[in-house]
Design a protein around this motif. Sequence first.
Motif, PDB file in Angstrom:
ATOM      1  N   UNK A 196       4.631  21.291  12.627  1.00 25.17           N
ATOM      2  CA  UNK A 196       5.902  21.991  12.452  1.00 25.17           C
ATOM      3  C   UNK A 196       5.934  22.817  11.172  1.00 25.17           C
ATOM      4  N   UNK A 197       4.773  22.880  10.489  1.00 28.46           N
ATOM      5  CA  UNK A 197       4.682  23.702   9.286  1.00 28.46           C
ATOM      6  C   UNK A 197       5.176  23.044   8.028  1.00 28.46           C
ATOM      7  N   UNK A 198       5.150  21.703   7.965  1.00 31.85           N
ATOM      8  CA  UNK A 198       5.609  20.987   6.773  1.00 31.85           C
ATOM      9  C   UNK A 198       4.530  20.007   6.305  1.00 31.85           C
ATOM     10  N   UNK A 199       3.369  20.546   6.007  1.00 30.82           N
ATOM     11  CA  UNK A 199       2.251  19.719   5.570  1.00 30.82           C
ATOM     12  C   UNK A 199       2.567  19.025   4.253  1.00 30.82           C
ATOM     13  N   UNK A 200       2.168  17.772   4.158  1.00 29.16           N
ATOM     14  CA  UNK A 200       2.352  17.011   2.930  1.00 29.16           C
ATOM     15  C   UNK A 200       1.303  17.406   1.906  1.00 29.16           C
ATOM     16  N   UNK A 201       1.665  17.345   0.645  1.00 30.44           N
ATOM     17  CA  UNK A 201       0.669  17.490  -0.411  1.00 30.44           C
ATOM     18  C   UNK A 201      -0.176  16.224  -0.448  1.00 30.44           C
ATOM     19  N   UNK A 202      -1.282  16.266  -1.190  1.00 32.09           N
ATOM     20  CA  UNK A 202      -2.117  15.080  -1.309  1.00 32.09           C
ATOM     21  C   UNK A 202      -1.332  13.919  -1.902  1.00 32.09           C
ATOM     22  N   UNK A 203      -0.522  14.222  -2.927  1.00 31.33           N
ATOM     23  CA  UNK A 203       0.255  13.163  -3.562  1.00 31.33           C
ATOM     24  C   UNK A 203       1.269  12.569  -2.593  1.00 31.33           C
ATOM     25  N   UNK A 206      -0.483  10.366   0.107  1.00 27.07           N
ATOM     26  CA  UNK A 206      -1.000   9.093  -0.399  1.00 27.07           C
ATOM     27  C   UNK A 206       0.084   8.204  -0.997  1.00 27.07           C
ATOM     28  N   UNK A 207       1.306   8.691  -1.090  1.00 24.71           N
ATOM     29  CA  UNK A 207       2.403   7.896  -1.639  1.00 24.71           C
ATOM     30  C   UNK A 207       2.538   6.609  -0.816  1.00 24.71           C
ATOM     31  N   UNK A 208       2.535   5.478  -1.494  1.00 20.06           N
ATOM     32  CA  UNK A 208       2.520   4.198  -0.791  1.00 20.06           C
ATOM     33  C   UNK A 208       3.779   3.991   0.051  1.00 20.06           C
ATOM     34  N   UNK A 209       4.911   4.520  -0.402  1.00 23.47           N
ATOM     35  CA  UNK A 209       6.136   4.396   0.372  1.00 23.47           C
ATOM     36  C   UNK A 209       6.068   5.231   1.648  1.00 23.47           C
ATOM     37  N   UNK A 210       5.461   6.412   1.546  1.00 20.50           N
ATOM     38  CA  UNK A 210       5.285   7.266   2.721  1.00 20.50           C
ATOM     39  C   UNK A 210       4.308   6.619   3.695  1.00 20.50           C
ATOM     40  N   UNK A 211       3.221   6.071   3.154  1.00 18.50           N
ATOM     41  CA  UNK A 211       2.232   5.424   4.005  1.00 18.50           C
ATOM     42  C   UNK A 211       2.833   4.217   4.736  1.00 18.50           C
ATOM     43  N   UNK A 212       3.629   3.419   4.041  1.00 20.00           N
ATOM     44  CA  UNK A 212       4.247   2.250   4.673  1.00 20.00           C
ATOM     45  C   UNK A 212       5.176   2.674   5.811  1.00 20.00           C
ATOM     46  N   UNK A 213       6.015   3.659   5.539  1.00 20.29           N
ATOM     47  CA  UNK A 213       6.914   4.166   6.575  1.00 20.29           C
ATOM     48  C   UNK A 213       6.128   4.705   7.762  1.00 20.29           C
ATOM     49  N   UNK A 214       5.096   5.506   7.484  1.00 23.55           N
ATOM     50  CA  UNK A 214       4.340   6.148   8.552  1.00 23.55           C
ATOM     51  C   UNK A 214       3.560   5.142   9.381  1.00 23.55           C
ATOM     52  N   UNK A 215       2.872   4.212   8.724  1.00 24.99           N
ATOM     53  CA  UNK A 215       2.091   3.229   9.462  1.00 24.99           C
ATOM     54  C   UNK A 215       2.987   2.315  10.292  1.00 24.99           C
ATOM     55  N   UNK A 216       4.108   1.909   9.730  1.00 28.17           N
ATOM     56  CA  UNK A 216       5.034   1.057  10.483  1.00 28.17           C
ATOM     57  C   UNK A 216       5.578   1.795  11.702  1.00 28.17           C
ATOM     58  N   UNK A 217       5.848   3.085  11.546  1.00 28.73           N
ATOM     59  CA  UNK A 217       6.362   3.871  12.664  1.00 28.73           C
ATOM     60  C   UNK A 217       5.369   3.908  13.808  1.00 28.73           C
ATOM     61  N   UNK A 218       4.130   4.260  13.507  1.00 26.41           N
ATOM     62  CA  UNK A 218       3.167   4.418  14.595  1.00 26.41           C
ATOM     63  C   UNK A 218       2.710   3.075  15.158  1.00 26.41           C
ATOM     64  N   UNK A 359      10.782   1.578  -6.237  1.00 35.71           N
ATOM     65  CA  UNK A 359      11.008   3.010  -6.027  1.00 35.71           C
ATOM     66  C   UNK A 359       9.905   3.823  -6.665  1.00 35.71           C
ATOM     67  N   UNK A 360       8.946   3.140  -7.288  1.00 29.98           N
ATOM     68  CA  UNK A 360       7.884   3.829  -7.987  1.00 29.98           C
ATOM     69  C   UNK A 360       6.896   4.430  -6.990  1.00 29.98           C
ATOM     70  N   UNK A 361       6.377   5.588  -7.289  1.00 31.55           N
ATOM     71  CA  UNK A 361       5.340   6.202  -6.480  1.00 31.55           C
ATOM     72  C   UNK A 361       4.006   5.626  -6.924  1.00 31.55           C
ATOM     73  N   UNK A 362       3.203   5.220  -5.941  1.00 30.42           N
ATOM     74  CA  UNK A 362       1.907   4.632  -6.254  1.00 30.42           C
ATOM     75  C   UNK A 362       0.902   5.119  -5.226  1.00 30.42           C
TER      76      UNK A 362
END
Length: 364
Positions: A196-203, A206-218, A359-362
């Motif tokens: 959809x044209x909204x590519x994530x940056x590398x940071x 790799x953000x652990x909060x984003x990864x947790x949300x994404x992995x749990x979703x799929x 809430x820390x980014x890791x």
Amino acid sequence: MNIAEYWGFSGRGVTIWCPFPSGKHPETDKVQVESTKWATRYGLCQGGEDSNALNLGGSMGLCLPFARFESLLAVACYSQWGFLWDSYLDDLAADPVALGLHVAEAVRVAREPCAAPVPDDKWLQSLRDCFRLMEGCFGPTDMYRQRAEGFAWYTGQMWKGMLQNRSQPPTVAEFLRMRLNKSGMVMAIPYTAAASGHSLTDEEYCDIAVQAFAEATVLSIVIANEVISLPKEIIVGNAKLNLVQIVARERGIGVAEAAGAVWELYERMVCFVRRRQKALLADPRLNVARLAVELPFWISGGLEFMIRSARYVGESVIGRDAMPRVTMVSEEPVFWSQRDHTAPPYPDIAWWWRTEQTAATAFR
């Protein structure tokens, strides 16, 4: 036996809790037709009504309603390939050497440039074309991520094959580790962001909060698939590695009770996804907030696909009398309380819940 009984639900009606809205790309039907033509051209399927009933390519239109058409079509062709390849690998599983060699060849095809020759094998040649299609739509960074997640998928296919050939049955924890890779669903993360044209940056990626949300979703949709596909796997004699059977064996309970326990895990995970979605929607990073909007369409779209596709509930698979009425609702979970934020007793996925406390980014 009616498949509702396999699922541990009474009567012919099955109610599925899904709090996320359904979506459909306006060109979903066209994508189904074109991706099936593509698969037929390579001899992966026969096309026609049977392929349309499977809806292997069109299902991507339910999961990626905001994708650009070219990106959606490329992903749909890869989806067609993946579903059909999965069945082919089931046939190879009886010969671990043949399975391992074939998967290794697929890894090599996926990472080599287009100029590198491909063996005379329809699966490998069509895989090369999948990457050609995707490279025409996605930038180098998104393709790098897609390849990385794809390699995890190929390894997961081999992982499953090894478990099938091992005499010792897997534990629930071992199964959860294998299943996230084997499903290939982690590829939905770069797909959704890039299509959809909204590519994530590398940071952001790799953000652990984003990864947790994404992995749990799929993984939540994969867990639901374990219950929905159980009747088909029992009937064709391929249920050894189904999570319901593994839970039943590990806990010493019946299949119906185990189906309820697995569905509880699905609802528990969806509760987590819903909470994390609300938090990420307020994230100042536009791409992250956009992912929070779009990724859960894989849950509603995946469920819709599974309860409609002939792959899971077709008469040729389970028979007309075994087909129940299935309704998707969004009021309340059936087995789990939304007020209970307790992590499940599996460290392999319980870390997702721990991300709610910080809430820390890791980086992982």
